[in-house]
Design an enzyme around this catalytic site. Sequence first.
Site, PDB file in Angstrom:
ATOM      1  CB  VAL A  11      94.311 -18.898 -21.181  1.00  0.00           C
ATOM      2  CG1 VAL A  11      95.820 -18.561 -21.284  1.00  0.00           C
ATOM      3  CG2 VAL A  11      93.451 -17.665 -21.624  1.00  0.00           C
ATOM      4  CB  THR A 122      94.889 -10.866 -18.136  1.00  0.00           C
ATOM      5  OG1 THR A 122      94.770 -11.482 -19.530  1.00  0.00           O
ATOM      6  CG2 THR A 122      94.785  -9.499 -18.367  1.00  0.00           C
ATOM      7  NE  ARG A 154      91.409 -13.332 -33.325  1.00  0.00           N
ATOM      8  CZ  ARG A 154      91.552 -13.505 -34.638  1.00  0.00           C
ATOM      9  NH1 ARG A 154      90.563 -12.885 -35.514  1.00  0.00           N
ATOM     10  NH2 ARG A 154      92.503 -14.374 -35.282  1.00  0.00           N
ATOM     11  CD  GLU A 155      86.281 -17.366 -25.247  1.00  0.00           C
ATOM     12  OE1 GLU A 155      85.017 -17.670 -25.595  1.00  0.00           O
ATOM     13  OE2 GLU A 155      86.245 -16.768 -24.234  1.00  0.00           O
ATOM     14  CE  LYS A 207      94.955 -10.503 -22.573  1.00  0.00           C
ATOM     15  NZ  LYS A 207      94.750 -11.167 -23.373  1.00  0.00           N
ATOM     16  N   GLY A 260      81.282  -7.895 -26.141  1.00  0.00           N
ATOM     17  CA  GLY A 260      81.157  -8.811 -25.030  1.00  0.00           C
ATOM     18  C   GLY A 260      82.367  -9.606 -24.751  1.00  0.00           C
ATOM     19  CB  CYS A 263      88.809 -10.580 -22.950  1.00  0.00           C
ATOM     20  SG  CYS A 263      89.178 -12.339 -22.906  1.00  0.00           S
ATOM     21  CE  LYS A 266      89.158 -11.001 -17.455  1.00  0.00           C
ATOM     22  NZ  LYS A 266      90.788 -11.044 -17.374  1.00  0.00           N
TER      23      LYS A 266
HETATM   24  C1  UGA Z   1      89.940 -10.761 -27.240  1.00  0.00           C
HETATM   25  C2  UGA Z   1      91.132 -10.421 -28.018  1.00  0.00           C
HETATM   26  O1  UGA Z   1      90.867 -10.176 -29.422  1.00  0.00           O
HETATM   27  C3  UGA Z   1      92.448 -11.331 -28.010  1.00  0.00           C
HETATM   28  O2  UGA Z   1      93.483 -10.943 -28.532  1.00  0.00           O
HETATM   29  C4  UGA Z   1      92.766 -11.659 -26.346  1.00  0.00           C
HETATM   30  O3  UGA Z   1      93.684 -12.605 -26.146  1.00  0.00           O
HETATM   31  C5  UGA Z   1      91.374 -12.047 -25.581  1.00  0.00           C
HETATM   32  O4  UGA Z   1      90.367 -11.069 -25.693  1.00  0.00           O
HETATM   33  C6  UGA Z   1      91.636 -12.214 -24.344  1.00  0.00           C
HETATM   34  O5  UGA Z   1      92.013 -11.140 -23.597  1.00  0.00           O
HETATM   35  O6  UGA Z   1      91.750 -13.206 -23.753  1.00  0.00           O
HETATM   36  P1  UGA Z   1      87.950 -12.663 -27.633  1.00  0.00           P
HETATM   37  O7  UGA Z   1      87.168 -11.852 -26.659  1.00  0.00           O
HETATM   38  O8  UGA Z   1      88.096 -14.091 -27.583  1.00  0.00           O
HETATM   39  O9  UGA Z   1      89.423 -12.186 -27.754  1.00  0.00           O
HETATM   40  O10 UGA Z   1      87.043 -11.940 -28.651  1.00  0.00           O
HETATM   41  P2  UGA Z   1      87.427 -10.919 -30.209  1.00  0.00           P
HETATM   42  O11 UGA Z   1      87.149 -11.635 -31.474  1.00  0.00           O
HETATM   43  O12 UGA Z   1      88.399  -9.957 -29.631  1.00  0.00           O
HETATM   44  O13 UGA Z   1      85.845 -10.225 -30.012  1.00  0.00           O
HETATM   45  C7  UGA Z   1      85.426  -9.461 -28.575  1.00  0.00           C
HETATM   46  C8  UGA Z   1      84.156  -8.788 -28.670  1.00  0.00           C
HETATM   47  O14 UGA Z   1      84.127  -7.747 -29.525  1.00  0.00           O
HETATM   48  C9  UGA Z   1      83.117  -9.804 -29.366  1.00  0.00           C
HETATM   49  O15 UGA Z   1      81.659  -9.303 -28.701  1.00  0.00           O
HETATM   50  C10 UGA Z   1      82.916  -9.231 -30.996  1.00  0.00           C
HETATM   51  O16 UGA Z   1      81.744  -9.507 -31.282  1.00  0.00           O
HETATM   52  C11 UGA Z   1      83.233  -7.798 -30.584  1.00  0.00           C
HETATM   53  N1  UGA Z   1      83.780  -7.222 -32.076  1.00  0.00           N
HETATM   54  C12 UGA Z   1      85.060  -7.576 -32.327  1.00  0.00           C
HETATM   55  C13 UGA Z   1      82.854  -6.320 -32.576  1.00  0.00           C
HETATM   56  O17 UGA Z   1      81.931  -6.141 -32.208  1.00  0.00           O
HETATM   57  N2  UGA Z   1      83.265  -5.779 -33.766  1.00  0.00           N
HETATM   58  C14 UGA Z   1      84.469  -6.205 -34.194  1.00  0.00           C
HETATM   59  O18 UGA Z   1      85.141  -5.690 -35.573  1.00  0.00           O
HETATM   60  C15 UGA Z   1      85.401  -7.220 -33.564  1.00  0.00           C
END
Ligand code: UGA
Length: 431
Positions: A11, A122, A154-155, A207, A260, A263, A266
Amino acid sequence: MKLCIIGCGYVGLVSATCFADLGNQVICVDNDYDKIENLKLGIIPFYEPGLRELVTKNYDANRLKFSTELNNSIKKTDIVFICVGTPTKKNSFEADISQVMKLIKKMSSSINKFKIIVTKSTVPIITGDRIEKILSKKVNKKNFSVVSNPEFLREGEAIRDFIYPDRIVVGTNHNRTNKILKKLYGPLISKGANYLQTSRRAAELIKYVSNAFLATKIAFINEISNLCEMTDVKIDDISLGIGLDKRIGQRFLRPGPGYGGSCFPKDTKALLSIAKKFDINLSIIKSVVKSNEDRPDLILKKIFKILNYKIHNKKICFLGVTFKANTDDMRDSICLKLIPALIKKGALIKYYDPTGYKKEFKNYKNVSFSKNINSALEYSDLIIVHTEWNEFKSLNFKQFKSKKLVIFDLKNIYSQNLMTNQNFKYYSVGR
Ligand code: UGA
Protein backbone atom coordinates in the site's frame (compact mmCIF):
# COMPACT_ATOMS: atom_id res chain seq x y z
CA MET A 1 2.35 19.00 -1.29
CA LYS A 2 4.91 17.43 1.00
CA LEU A 3 4.03 13.91 2.03
CA CYS A 4 5.62 11.32 4.28
CA ILE A 5 4.53 7.73 3.66
CA ILE A 6 5.46 5.31 6.42
CA GLY A 7 5.80 1.68 5.34
CA CYS A 8 7.20 0.64 1.96
CA GLY A 9 4.96 -2.39 1.66
CA TYR A 10 2.36 -2.84 -0.96
CA VAL A 11 0.00 0.00 0.00
CA GLY A 12 2.72 2.44 1.02
CA LEU A 13 4.96 2.06 -1.99
CA VAL A 14 2.16 2.16 -4.54
CA SER A 15 0.54 5.19 -2.88
CA ALA A 16 3.86 7.03 -2.46
CA THR A 17 4.82 6.47 -6.07
CA CYS A 18 1.45 7.48 -7.46
CA PHE A 19 1.28 10.60 -5.24
CA ALA A 20 4.78 11.54 -6.47
CA ASP A 21 3.65 10.98 -10.02
CA LEU A 22 0.86 13.50 -9.42
CA GLY A 23 3.59 16.07 -8.70
CA ASN A 24 3.89 15.87 -4.91
CA GLN A 25 7.15 15.72 -2.94
CA VAL A 26 7.11 12.34 -1.22
CA ILE A 27 9.43 10.73 1.32
CA CYS A 28 8.83 7.03 1.74
CA VAL A 29 10.07 5.71 5.10
CA ASP A 30 10.71 2.16 6.22
CA ASN A 31 12.78 0.74 9.07
CA ASP A 32 14.14 -2.00 6.79
CA TYR A 33 17.52 -0.60 5.69
CA ASP A 34 18.05 -3.12 2.87
CA LYS A 35 14.61 -2.45 1.43
CA ILE A 36 15.29 1.29 1.36
CA GLU A 37 18.74 0.89 -0.23
CA ASN A 38 17.27 -1.45 -2.85
CA LEU A 39 14.46 0.97 -3.63
CA LYS A 40 17.03 3.68 -4.28
CA LEU A 41 18.49 1.32 -6.89
CA GLY A 42 15.06 0.69 -8.41
CA ILE A 43 14.70 -2.78 -6.88
CA ILE A 44 11.08 -3.32 -5.84
CA PRO A 45 10.40 -5.73 -2.94
CA PHE A 46 7.39 -7.36 -4.65
CA TYR A 47 5.98 -7.79 -8.13
CA GLU A 48 3.42 -5.25 -9.32
CA PRO A 49 3.03 -4.49 -13.03
CA GLY A 50 4.34 -1.03 -13.96
CA LEU A 51 5.55 -0.13 -10.48
CA ARG A 52 9.29 -0.38 -11.08
CA GLU A 53 9.14 2.00 -14.04
CA LEU A 54 7.02 4.49 -12.09
CA VAL A 55 9.30 4.35 -9.02
CA THR A 56 12.39 4.95 -11.18
CA LYS A 57 10.75 7.79 -13.08
CA ASN A 58 9.74 9.65 -9.92
CA TYR A 59 12.94 8.88 -8.02
CA ASP A 60 14.98 10.25 -10.93
CA ALA A 61 12.76 13.33 -11.00
CA ASN A 62 13.57 13.85 -7.29
CA ARG A 63 9.88 13.78 -6.33
CA LEU A 64 10.17 10.41 -4.59
CA LYS A 65 12.74 9.84 -1.86
CA PHE A 66 13.47 6.84 0.35
CA SER A 67 14.66 7.01 3.93
CA THR A 68 14.96 5.06 7.17
CA GLU A 69 14.78 8.26 9.23
CA LEU A 70 11.31 8.52 10.67
CA ASN A 71 11.42 11.70 12.73
CA ASN A 72 13.30 13.89 10.26
CA SER A 73 11.05 12.81 7.42
CA ILE A 74 7.92 13.61 9.40
CA LYS A 75 9.30 17.03 10.40
CA LYS A 76 9.89 17.97 6.75
CA THR A 77 6.38 17.11 5.56
CA ASP A 78 2.75 18.20 6.03
CA ILE A 79 0.76 15.01 5.59
CA VAL A 80 1.85 11.69 7.11
CA PHE A 81 0.34 8.47 5.74
CA ILE A 82 0.57 5.39 7.94
CA CYS A 83 0.83 2.35 5.70
CA VAL A 84 2.24 -0.36 7.96
CA GLY A 85 0.81 -3.88 8.18
CA THR A 86 -2.13 -4.91 10.33
CA PRO A 87 -2.04 -8.71 10.13
CA THR A 88 -4.32 -11.09 12.01
CA LYS A 89 -3.18 -11.74 15.60
CA LYS A 90 -1.97 -15.26 16.31
CA ASN A 91 -4.77 -17.62 17.41
CA SER A 92 -7.36 -14.89 17.04
CA PHE A 93 -9.51 -13.13 14.42
CA GLU A 94 -8.45 -9.70 15.72
CA ALA A 95 -6.30 -7.30 13.69
CA ASP A 96 -2.88 -6.69 15.21
CA ILE A 97 -2.42 -2.90 15.18
CA SER A 98 0.76 -2.90 17.27
CA GLN A 99 2.90 -1.58 14.37
CA VAL A 100 0.55 1.41 13.98
CA MET A 101 0.53 2.13 17.69
CA LYS A 102 4.32 1.86 18.04
CA LEU A 103 4.68 4.37 15.26
CA ILE A 104 2.25 6.82 16.83
CA LYS A 105 4.20 6.75 20.09
CA LYS A 106 7.43 7.42 18.21
CA MET A 107 6.13 10.25 16.05
CA SER A 108 4.78 12.69 18.65
CA SER A 109 8.16 14.43 19.08
CA SER A 110 8.26 15.18 15.33
CA ILE A 111 5.00 17.09 15.18
CA ASN A 112 6.63 20.53 14.97
CA LYS A 113 3.78 22.27 13.06
CA PHE A 114 0.24 21.40 11.90
CA LYS A 115 0.25 17.88 10.46
CA ILE A 116 -2.40 15.62 9.06
CA ILE A 117 -1.92 12.04 10.24
CA VAL A 118 -3.69 9.64 7.89
CA THR A 119 -4.26 5.94 8.47
CA LYS A 120 -4.22 4.09 5.18
CA SER A 121 -3.47 0.84 6.95
CA THR A 122 -6.69 -1.12 7.48
CA VAL A 123 -7.50 -0.50 11.14
CA PRO A 124 -10.50 -1.44 13.30
CA ILE A 125 -13.14 1.16 14.04
CA ILE A 126 -12.12 3.59 16.83
CA THR A 127 -8.38 3.21 16.11
CA GLY A 128 -8.37 6.85 14.95
CA ASP A 129 -9.88 7.90 18.29
CA ARG A 130 -7.14 5.97 20.10
CA ILE A 131 -4.42 7.57 17.98
CA GLU A 132 -5.82 11.04 18.69
CA LYS A 133 -5.89 10.33 22.43
CA ILE A 134 -2.27 9.13 22.49
CA LEU A 135 -0.98 12.07 20.45
CA SER A 136 -2.90 14.66 22.44
CA LYS A 137 -1.02 13.61 25.59
CA LYS A 138 2.18 15.05 24.08
CA VAL A 139 1.07 17.39 21.29
CA ASN A 140 -1.26 20.39 21.28
CA LYS A 141 -4.54 19.29 19.62
CA LYS A 142 -4.38 22.31 17.29
CA ASN A 143 -1.19 20.91 15.75
CA PHE A 144 -2.57 17.71 14.30
CA SER A 145 -5.58 16.06 12.79
CA VAL A 146 -6.12 12.30 12.56
CA VAL A 147 -7.87 11.03 9.44
CA SER A 148 -8.91 7.65 8.07
CA ASN A 149 -8.37 7.33 4.32
CA PRO A 150 -8.64 3.63 3.46
CA GLU A 151 -7.13 2.20 0.30
CA PHE A 152 -9.02 0.09 -2.22
CA LEU A 153 -6.09 -1.10 -4.34
CA ARG A 154 -6.13 -4.58 -5.83
CA GLU A 155 -2.79 -6.34 -6.12
CA GLY A 156 -1.79 -6.65 -9.74
CA GLU A 157 -3.92 -3.65 -10.68
CA ALA A 158 -2.87 -1.25 -7.98
CA ILE A 159 -1.59 1.62 -10.14
CA ARG A 160 -4.72 1.68 -12.23
CA ASP A 161 -6.88 1.45 -9.09
CA PHE A 162 -4.98 4.39 -7.58
CA ILE A 163 -5.32 6.61 -10.63
CA TYR A 164 -8.92 5.71 -11.46
CA PRO A 165 -10.57 4.89 -8.14
CA ASP A 166 -14.34 4.40 -7.95
CA ARG A 167 -14.23 6.52 -4.81
CA ILE A 168 -11.91 8.24 -2.38
CA VAL A 169 -13.09 7.99 1.21
CA VAL A 170 -11.82 10.56 3.67
CA GLY A 171 -12.92 10.22 7.29
CA THR A 172 -12.59 13.52 9.10
CA ASN A 173 -14.84 16.15 10.66
CA HIS A 174 -12.08 18.75 10.44
CA ASN A 175 -12.82 21.24 7.62
CA ARG A 176 -9.26 22.45 7.09
CA THR A 177 -8.02 18.87 6.84
CA ASN A 178 -10.77 17.93 4.42
CA LYS A 179 -9.91 20.91 2.18
CA ILE A 180 -6.23 19.91 2.07
CA LEU A 181 -6.95 16.26 1.29
CA LYS A 182 -9.51 17.19 -1.35
CA LYS A 183 -6.82 19.31 -2.99
CA LEU A 184 -4.31 16.45 -2.79
CA TYR A 185 -6.75 14.13 -4.53
CA GLY A 186 -7.87 16.91 -6.91
CA PRO A 187 -6.23 15.41 -10.04
CA LEU A 188 -8.10 12.12 -9.47
CA ILE A 189 -11.40 13.84 -8.67
CA SER A 190 -11.14 15.84 -11.89
CA LYS A 191 -10.79 12.53 -13.77
CA GLY A 192 -14.10 11.35 -12.34
CA ALA A 193 -13.36 9.79 -8.94
CA ASN A 194 -16.07 10.30 -6.32
CA TYR A 195 -14.80 12.04 -3.21
CA LEU A 196 -16.67 11.07 -0.08
CA GLN A 197 -16.15 12.81 3.24
CA THR A 198 -17.42 10.81 6.21
CA SER A 199 -16.82 10.56 9.91
CA ARG A 200 -13.52 8.94 10.78
CA ARG A 201 -15.23 5.89 12.24
CA ALA A 202 -17.36 5.45 9.12
CA ALA A 203 -14.27 5.52 6.90
CA GLU A 204 -12.61 2.88 9.07
CA LEU A 205 -15.67 0.68 8.82
CA ILE A 206 -16.23 1.26 5.08
CA LYS A 207 -12.91 -0.48 4.38
CA TYR A 208 -13.86 -3.65 6.26
CA VAL A 209 -17.43 -3.70 5.00
CA SER A 210 -16.26 -3.30 1.36
CA ASN A 211 -13.93 -6.26 1.61
CA ALA A 212 -16.48 -8.32 3.52
CA PHE A 213 -19.15 -7.60 0.91
CA LEU A 214 -16.86 -8.57 -1.99
CA ALA A 215 -15.85 -11.73 -0.13
CA THR A 216 -19.56 -12.48 0.35
CA LYS A 217 -20.19 -12.20 -3.39
CA ILE A 218 -17.38 -14.68 -4.07
CA ALA A 219 -18.44 -17.18 -1.40
CA PHE A 220 -22.01 -16.89 -2.67
CA ILE A 221 -21.15 -17.60 -6.30
CA ASN A 222 -18.85 -20.45 -5.24
CA GLU A 223 -21.71 -22.15 -3.41
CA ILE A 224 -24.07 -21.58 -6.33
CA SER A 225 -21.43 -23.12 -8.62
CA ASN A 226 -21.69 -26.33 -6.53
CA LEU A 227 -25.40 -26.41 -7.30
CA CYS A 228 -24.74 -25.77 -11.00
CA GLU A 229 -22.46 -28.80 -11.16
CA MET A 230 -25.25 -31.03 -9.87
CA THR A 231 -27.91 -29.59 -12.16
CA ASP A 232 -26.00 -29.35 -15.44
CA VAL A 233 -26.22 -25.56 -15.50
CA LYS A 234 -23.26 -23.38 -16.47
CA ILE A 235 -22.21 -20.97 -13.72
CA ASP A 236 -21.11 -18.53 -16.47
CA ASP A 237 -24.79 -18.14 -17.44
CA ILE A 238 -25.78 -17.54 -13.84
CA SER A 239 -23.06 -14.94 -13.19
CA LEU A 240 -24.04 -13.07 -16.32
CA GLY A 241 -27.76 -13.57 -15.83
CA ILE A 242 -27.73 -12.09 -12.35
CA GLY A 243 -24.82 -9.69 -12.88
CA LEU A 244 -26.57 -7.80 -15.66
CA ASP A 245 -29.04 -6.66 -13.04
CA LYS A 246 -27.33 -3.40 -12.06
CA ARG A 247 -28.40 -3.86 -8.45
CA ILE A 248 -26.20 -6.97 -8.33
CA GLY A 249 -23.36 -6.03 -10.74
CA GLN A 250 -21.17 -8.38 -12.77
CA ARG A 251 -17.90 -8.10 -10.90
CA PHE A 252 -16.65 -10.51 -8.25
CA LEU A 253 -18.98 -13.23 -9.45
CA ARG A 254 -16.22 -15.48 -10.81
CA PRO A 255 -16.19 -18.85 -9.07
CA GLY A 256 -12.92 -20.47 -8.11
CA PRO A 257 -11.05 -22.31 -5.38
CA GLY A 258 -12.07 -19.69 -2.79
CA TYR A 259 -10.78 -16.20 -2.10
CA GLY A 260 -7.23 -15.79 -0.82
CA GLY A 261 -4.71 -12.99 -0.49
CA SER A 262 -3.65 -10.68 2.27
CA CYS A 263 -6.97 -8.87 2.61
CA PHE A 264 -10.26 -10.77 2.32
CA PRO A 265 -9.39 -13.62 4.71
CA LYS A 266 -7.85 -11.18 7.23
CA ASP A 267 -10.46 -8.43 7.00
CA THR A 268 -13.56 -10.66 7.16
CA LYS A 269 -12.18 -12.18 10.35
CA ALA A 270 -11.22 -8.80 11.79
CA LEU A 271 -14.75 -7.51 11.12
CA LEU A 272 -16.16 -10.46 13.08
CA SER A 273 -13.80 -9.67 15.92
CA ILE A 274 -14.84 -5.99 15.90
CA ALA A 275 -18.54 -6.94 15.90
CA LYS A 276 -18.00 -9.34 18.79
CA LYS A 277 -16.61 -6.49 20.89
CA PHE A 278 -19.86 -4.62 20.32
CA ASP A 279 -21.90 -7.76 20.96
CA ILE A 280 -23.20 -7.86 17.39
CA ASN A 281 -23.70 -11.14 15.57
CA LEU A 282 -22.62 -10.79 11.93
CA SER A 283 -24.03 -14.19 11.01
CA ILE A 284 -23.68 -13.65 7.25
CA ILE A 285 -19.96 -12.84 7.45
CA LYS A 286 -19.48 -15.81 9.79
CA SER A 287 -20.97 -18.07 7.13
CA VAL A 288 -18.82 -16.48 4.43
CA VAL A 289 -15.64 -17.19 6.42
CA LYS A 290 -16.76 -20.78 7.05
CA SER A 291 -17.83 -21.29 3.45
CA ASN A 292 -14.45 -20.11 2.17
CA GLU A 293 -12.54 -22.21 4.70
CA ASP A 294 -14.51 -25.32 3.69
CA ARG A 295 -13.86 -24.76 -0.01
CA PRO A 296 -10.35 -26.28 -0.33
CA ASP A 297 -11.69 -29.59 1.08
CA LEU A 298 -14.40 -29.58 -1.54
CA ILE A 299 -11.86 -28.93 -4.29
CA LEU A 300 -9.67 -31.73 -2.91
CA LYS A 301 -12.61 -34.16 -3.03
CA LYS A 302 -13.05 -33.28 -6.71
CA ILE A 303 -9.35 -33.84 -7.37
CA PHE A 304 -9.51 -37.24 -5.67
CA LYS A 305 -12.52 -38.16 -7.79
CA ILE A 306 -10.81 -37.03 -11.02
CA LEU A 307 -7.85 -39.26 -10.14
CA ASN A 308 -10.09 -42.21 -9.24
CA TYR A 309 -9.02 -41.94 -5.62
CA LYS A 310 -5.52 -43.16 -6.55
CA ILE A 311 -3.32 -40.28 -5.48
CA HIS A 312 -0.11 -42.10 -4.51
CA ASN A 313 2.70 -41.32 -7.00
CA LYS A 314 0.35 -39.31 -9.19
CA LYS A 315 2.16 -36.43 -10.88
CA ILE A 316 0.21 -33.22 -10.46
CA CYS A 317 1.20 -29.97 -12.12
CA PHE A 318 0.01 -26.64 -10.69
CA LEU A 319 -0.15 -23.75 -13.13
CA GLY A 320 0.26 -20.68 -10.95
CA VAL A 321 0.53 -20.79 -7.18
CA THR A 322 0.09 -17.15 -6.13
CA PHE A 323 -3.31 -16.17 -4.75
CA LYS A 324 -4.20 -14.40 -8.00
CA ALA A 325 -2.59 -13.34 -11.28
CA ASN A 326 -0.17 -10.40 -11.71
CA THR A 327 1.25 -10.71 -8.22
CA ASP A 328 3.97 -12.77 -6.54
CA ASP A 329 2.00 -12.78 -3.29
CA MET A 330 1.50 -16.21 -1.72
CA ARG A 331 -0.38 -15.02 1.35
CA ASP A 332 -3.45 -17.16 1.99
CA SER A 333 -3.15 -18.66 -1.47
CA ILE A 334 -5.54 -21.61 -1.66
CA CYS A 335 -2.80 -23.89 -3.03
CA LEU A 336 -1.09 -23.65 0.36
CA LYS A 337 -3.94 -25.86 1.56
CA LEU A 338 -4.29 -28.01 -1.56
CA ILE A 339 -0.63 -28.92 -2.12
CA PRO A 340 0.21 -30.14 1.43
CA ALA A 341 -2.99 -32.22 1.46
CA LEU A 342 -2.08 -33.83 -1.87
CA ILE A 343 1.49 -34.47 -0.73
CA LYS A 344 0.15 -36.20 2.36
CA LYS A 345 -1.67 -38.62 0.08
CA GLY A 346 1.55 -39.37 -1.80
CA ALA A 347 1.19 -37.09 -4.83
CA LEU A 348 4.26 -35.67 -6.61
CA ILE A 349 3.82 -31.96 -7.31
CA LYS A 350 5.48 -29.79 -9.89
CA TYR A 351 4.48 -26.17 -10.20
CA TYR A 352 5.11 -23.43 -12.68
CA ASP A 353 4.54 -19.81 -11.76
CA PRO A 354 5.45 -16.75 -13.87
CA THR A 355 6.84 -15.11 -10.71
CA GLY A 356 9.21 -17.99 -10.08
CA TYR A 357 10.21 -20.32 -7.27
CA LYS A 358 8.34 -20.07 -3.96
CA LYS A 359 10.07 -20.54 -0.62
CA GLU A 360 6.76 -21.67 0.91
CA PHE A 361 7.36 -25.15 -0.53
CA LYS A 362 11.03 -25.49 0.30
CA ASN A 363 10.44 -28.02 3.06
CA TYR A 364 8.36 -30.35 0.90
CA LYS A 365 10.43 -33.10 -0.65
CA ASN A 366 7.86 -33.90 -3.31
CA VAL A 367 7.17 -30.37 -4.49
CA SER A 368 9.40 -28.94 -7.20
CA PHE A 369 9.44 -25.78 -9.24
CA SER A 370 9.62 -26.03 -13.00
CA LYS A 371 11.22 -23.15 -14.88
CA ASN A 372 9.73 -24.47 -18.05
CA ILE A 373 5.98 -24.57 -18.43
CA ASN A 374 6.02 -27.28 -21.12
CA SER A 375 8.12 -29.72 -19.15
CA ALA A 376 5.83 -29.17 -16.17
CA LEU A 377 2.80 -29.99 -18.29
CA GLU A 378 4.33 -32.99 -20.01
CA TYR A 379 5.26 -34.48 -16.67
CA SER A 380 1.75 -34.62 -15.29
CA ASP A 381 -1.17 -36.99 -14.73
CA LEU A 382 -3.26 -33.97 -13.80
CA ILE A 383 -2.87 -30.26 -14.57
CA ILE A 384 -4.47 -27.90 -12.08
CA VAL A 385 -4.95 -24.33 -13.31
CA HIS A 386 -4.78 -22.49 -10.00
CA THR A 387 -4.13 -18.90 -11.11
CA GLU A 388 -5.58 -17.00 -14.05
CA TRP A 389 -2.34 -15.66 -15.62
CA ASN A 390 -2.81 -14.48 -19.21
CA GLU A 391 0.04 -16.67 -20.41
CA PHE A 392 -1.96 -19.78 -19.42
CA LYS A 393 -4.95 -18.65 -21.46
CA SER A 394 -3.22 -19.16 -24.78
CA LEU A 395 -1.36 -22.40 -24.03
CA ASN A 396 -1.13 -24.81 -26.93
CA PHE A 397 -2.10 -28.10 -25.30
CA LYS A 398 -2.29 -29.77 -28.73
CA GLN A 399 1.49 -30.18 -28.75
CA PHE A 400 1.12 -32.98 -26.20
CA LYS A 401 -0.32 -35.36 -28.75
CA SER A 402 1.12 -38.43 -27.11
CA LYS A 403 -0.87 -37.87 -23.96
CA LYS A 404 -4.50 -37.48 -23.09
CA LEU A 405 -4.20 -34.48 -20.83
CA VAL A 406 -6.38 -34.22 -17.75
CA ILE A 407 -7.01 -30.61 -16.77
CA PHE A 408 -8.80 -29.19 -13.72
CA ASP A 409 -9.34 -25.52 -14.42
CA LEU A 410 -10.08 -23.87 -11.05
CA LYS A 411 -10.45 -20.45 -12.65
CA ASN A 412 -12.58 -21.34 -15.68
CA ILE A 413 -10.08 -19.73 -18.05
CA TYR A 414 -10.79 -22.12 -20.93
CA SER A 415 -13.87 -22.68 -23.02
CA GLN A 416 -15.43 -25.97 -22.04
CA ASN A 417 -16.47 -26.77 -25.62
CA LEU A 418 -13.05 -26.04 -27.06
CA MET A 419 -11.32 -28.23 -24.52
CA THR A 420 -13.62 -31.23 -24.83
CA ASN A 421 -13.59 -30.93 -28.66
CA GLN A 422 -9.82 -31.31 -28.50
CA ASN A 423 -10.29 -34.57 -26.66
CA PHE A 424 -8.85 -33.44 -23.35
CA LYS A 425 -10.35 -34.61 -20.07
CA TYR A 426 -11.43 -31.20 -18.91
CA TYR A 427 -12.98 -30.26 -15.57
CA SER A 428 -13.79 -26.75 -14.40
CA VAL A 429 -15.86 -25.06 -11.69
CA GLY A 430 -19.64 -24.84 -11.76
CA ARG A 431 -20.12 -26.15 -15.27
C1 UGA B 1 -8.84 -6.73 -2.32
C2 UGA B 1 -9.87 -5.70 -2.78
O1 UGA B 1 -10.40 -6.06 -4.05
C3 UGA B 1 -9.27 -4.29 -2.83
O2 UGA B 1 -10.28 -3.35 -3.15
C4 UGA B 1 -8.67 -3.97 -1.46
O3 UGA B 1 -8.04 -2.71 -1.45
C5 UGA B 1 -7.63 -5.02 -1.10
O4 UGA B 1 -8.27 -6.31 -1.08
C6 UGA B 1 -7.11 -4.66 0.27
O5 UGA B 1 -7.87 -4.69 1.22
O6 UGA B 1 -5.95 -4.21 0.34
P1 UGA B 1 -6.85 -8.07 -3.53
O7 UGA B 1 -6.88 -8.94 -2.30
O8 UGA B 1 -5.56 -7.53 -4.01
O9 UGA B 1 -7.83 -6.79 -3.33
O10 UGA B 1 -7.43 -8.91 -4.76
P2 UGA B 1 -8.87 -9.20 -5.39
O11 UGA B 1 -8.78 -8.97 -6.83
O12 UGA B 1 -9.95 -8.51 -4.66
O13 UGA B 1 -9.00 -10.78 -5.15
C7 UGA B 1 -9.10 -11.35 -3.84
C8 UGA B 1 -9.40 -12.84 -3.92
O14 UGA B 1 -10.70 -13.07 -4.45
C9 UGA B 1 -8.44 -13.59 -4.87
O15 UGA B 1 -8.14 -14.84 -4.32
C10 UGA B 1 -9.24 -13.75 -6.14
O16 UGA B 1 -8.84 -14.83 -6.94
C11 UGA B 1 -10.63 -13.96 -5.56
N1 UGA B 1 -11.74 -13.62 -6.50
C12 UGA B 1 -11.90 -12.34 -6.94
C13 UGA B 1 -12.60 -14.63 -6.91
O17 UGA B 1 -12.48 -15.82 -6.52
N2 UGA B 1 -13.64 -14.31 -7.75
C14 UGA B 1 -13.83 -13.04 -8.21
O18 UGA B 1 -14.79 -12.83 -8.98
C15 UGA B 1 -12.95 -12.04 -7.80
